[in-house]
Design an enzyme around this catalytic site. Structure first.
Site, short mmCIF file in Angstrom:
data_model
loop_
_atom_site.label_atom_id
_atom_site.label_comp_id
_atom_site.label_asym_id
_atom_site.label_seq_id
_atom_site.Cartn_x
_atom_site.Cartn_y
_atom_site.Cartn_z
N GLY A 49 0.86 -1.18 0.00
CA GLY A 49 0.00 0.00 0.00
C GLY A 49 0.89 1.22 0.00
O GLY A 49 1.73 1.37 -0.88
N GLU A 50 0.72 2.04 1.00
CA GLU A 50 1.52 3.27 1.09
C GLU A 50 1.98 3.42 2.54
O GLU A 50 1.17 3.66 3.44
CB GLU A 50 0.65 4.46 0.64
CG GLU A 50 1.32 5.79 0.77
CD GLU A 50 2.73 5.81 0.18
OE1 GLU A 50 2.90 5.48 -1.01
OE2 GLU A 50 3.67 6.12 0.93
N SER A 51 3.29 3.25 2.72
CA SER A 51 3.81 3.18 4.09
C SER A 51 3.63 4.48 4.87
O SER A 51 3.42 4.46 6.08
CB SER A 51 5.29 2.78 4.06
OG SER A 51 6.04 3.74 3.34
N CYS A 81 6.26 -5.07 0.46
CA CYS A 81 6.40 -3.73 -0.13
C CYS A 81 6.25 -2.63 0.92
O CYS A 81 7.16 -2.45 1.73
CB CYS A 81 5.43 -3.58 -1.30
SG CYS A 81 5.94 -2.28 -2.43
N ARG A 110 12.71 3.92 -0.18
CA ARG A 110 11.37 3.94 -0.79
C ARG A 110 11.47 4.26 -2.28
O ARG A 110 12.32 5.03 -2.69
CB ARG A 110 10.49 5.00 -0.12
CG ARG A 110 10.01 4.61 1.25
CD ARG A 110 9.09 5.68 1.84
NE ARG A 110 7.87 5.84 1.08
CZ ARG A 110 7.40 7.01 0.67
NH1 ARG A 110 8.03 8.13 0.88
NH2 ARG A 110 6.26 7.06 -0.01
N ILE A 139 5.82 -2.92 -7.43
CA ILE A 139 5.01 -1.73 -7.72
C ILE A 139 5.50 -0.59 -6.83
O ILE A 139 5.31 -0.63 -5.61
CB ILE A 139 3.51 -1.99 -7.46
CG1 ILE A 139 3.03 -3.20 -8.27
CG2 ILE A 139 2.69 -0.75 -7.79
CD1 ILE A 139 1.66 -3.72 -7.84
N ARG A 140 6.13 0.40 -7.43
CA ARG A 140 6.74 1.51 -6.65
C ARG A 140 7.46 0.95 -5.42
O ARG A 140 7.26 1.42 -4.29
CB ARG A 140 5.68 2.52 -6.20
CG ARG A 140 5.06 3.29 -7.32
CD ARG A 140 3.98 4.24 -6.81
NE ARG A 140 3.24 4.82 -7.90
CZ ARG A 140 3.59 5.95 -8.52
NH1 ARG A 140 4.66 6.60 -8.13
NH2 ARG A 140 2.86 6.40 -9.51
N HIS A 180 5.25 -8.35 -4.28
CA HIS A 180 3.88 -8.64 -3.81
C HIS A 180 3.45 -10.06 -4.16
O HIS A 180 2.68 -10.25 -5.12
CB HIS A 180 2.89 -7.70 -4.51
CG HIS A 180 3.00 -6.27 -4.16
ND1 HIS A 180 2.36 -5.69 -3.09
CD2 HIS A 180 3.69 -5.27 -4.76
CE1 HIS A 180 2.63 -4.41 -3.05
NE2 HIS A 180 3.44 -4.12 -4.04
N GLU A 182 1.24 -11.67 -2.86
CA GLU A 182 -0.23 -11.73 -2.71
C GLU A 182 -0.94 -11.43 -4.02
O GLU A 182 -2.15 -11.64 -4.12
CB GLU A 182 -0.69 -10.78 -1.59
CG GLU A 182 -0.65 -9.28 -1.91
CD GLU A 182 0.73 -8.64 -1.71
OE1 GLU A 182 1.73 -9.38 -1.59
OE2 GLU A 182 0.79 -7.39 -1.68
N1 GLN Z 1 5.87 3.23 -2.46
C1 GLN Z 1 5.05 2.68 -1.41
C2 GLN Z 1 5.48 3.18 -0.03
O1 GLN Z 1 6.39 3.90 0.09
C3 GLN Z 1 5.05 1.18 -1.42
C4 GLN Z 1 4.34 0.65 -2.65
C5 GLN Z 1 3.65 -0.65 -2.48
O2 GLN Z 1 3.40 -1.15 -1.37
N2 GLN Z 1 3.28 -1.23 -3.60
O3 GLN Z 1 4.89 2.81 0.92
#
Ligand code: GLN
Length: 200
Positions: A49-51, A81, A110, A139-140, A180, A182
């Site tokens: 997700g987004e940390s 991630c 990150r 993914i990112r 990921h 999952e």
């Molecule tokens: N870029 C996201 C972060 O800094 C991580 C991306 C992801 O979980 N797919 O949290």
């Protein structure tokens, strides 16, 4: 232990995909939003997700300290991630107010793979997970920039500009992947984690 109960941190991120993967390898799951819910589980997954958002929500809801205490107390934990970032001790290119649980003695960077390549897929050699190469979706994603002596490196990128970068690690009862599993329907990383929970 028959079917261990694994909580999925449900503040933000791809919770459902982790639940599905965990169930496919024989775990029971529940969603974790409160300290009470956390106190009942045998293991914890922190989703992708987004940390920065996850950190902010954990602080705001009062869950950050119970999470820190739980992993310090030896609760088995797996992060993918953003979840890997949440487990790290040091974060590069994070927000200044971003907090983490410090379960893995690693520095993560990150969005390390760069803006040009937000997402990519490749096959990884991951000997801790039997059954051949692991198809990995990034993914990112972060990578692990360096790790302390107690950390076991489980996989590195093999080709391309990021060749050699560490993307899966384990330390004691904490497991982290920059990719990921999952999202790919390959339950082997979750199976490895559920084994860690069973023998925890
Ligand atoms: N870029 C996201 C972060 O800094 C991580 C991306 C992801 O979980 N797919 O949290």
């Amino acid at each position: 232990m028959n079917a261990p109960l694994v909580g999925v941190l449900s503040l933000q991120g791809d919770v459902r995909e982790h639940e599905r993967a965990l169930v496919s390898v024989g775990a029971r799951t529940c969603r974790i939003r409160t300290e009470g819910e956390l106190s009942r589980v045998d293991g914890l997954v922190i989703p992708g997700g987004e940390s920065t958002t996850m950190s902010m929500l954990a602080v705001r809801t009062g869950l950050m300290q119970p999470l820190v205490d739980a992993v310090r107390g030896g609760l088995p934990v797996y992060g993918s991630c953003a979840g890997l970032i949440m487990l790290a001790t040091r974060v590069l290119d994070g927000r200044p107010d971003q907090q983490t649980l410090g379960a893995l003695d690693v520095t993560v960077r990150r969005n390390a793979f760069g803006r040009q390549v937000d997402s990519f897929e490749c096959d990884l050699d991951m000997p801790a997970v039997p059954g051949g190469p692991m198809h990995a979706v990034f993914i990112r994603a972060p990578w692990v920039e360096d790790c302390g002596p107690g950390v076991e490196v489980l996989a590195r990128v093999e080709d391309g500009p990021a060749s050699g970068r560490i993307v899966a690690v384990r330390q004691g009862k904490a497991l982290g992947t920059a990719f990921h599993p999952e999202l790919t329907g390959d339950g082997r990383v979750h199976a490895l984690f559920v084994e860690m929970v069973r023998h925890g």
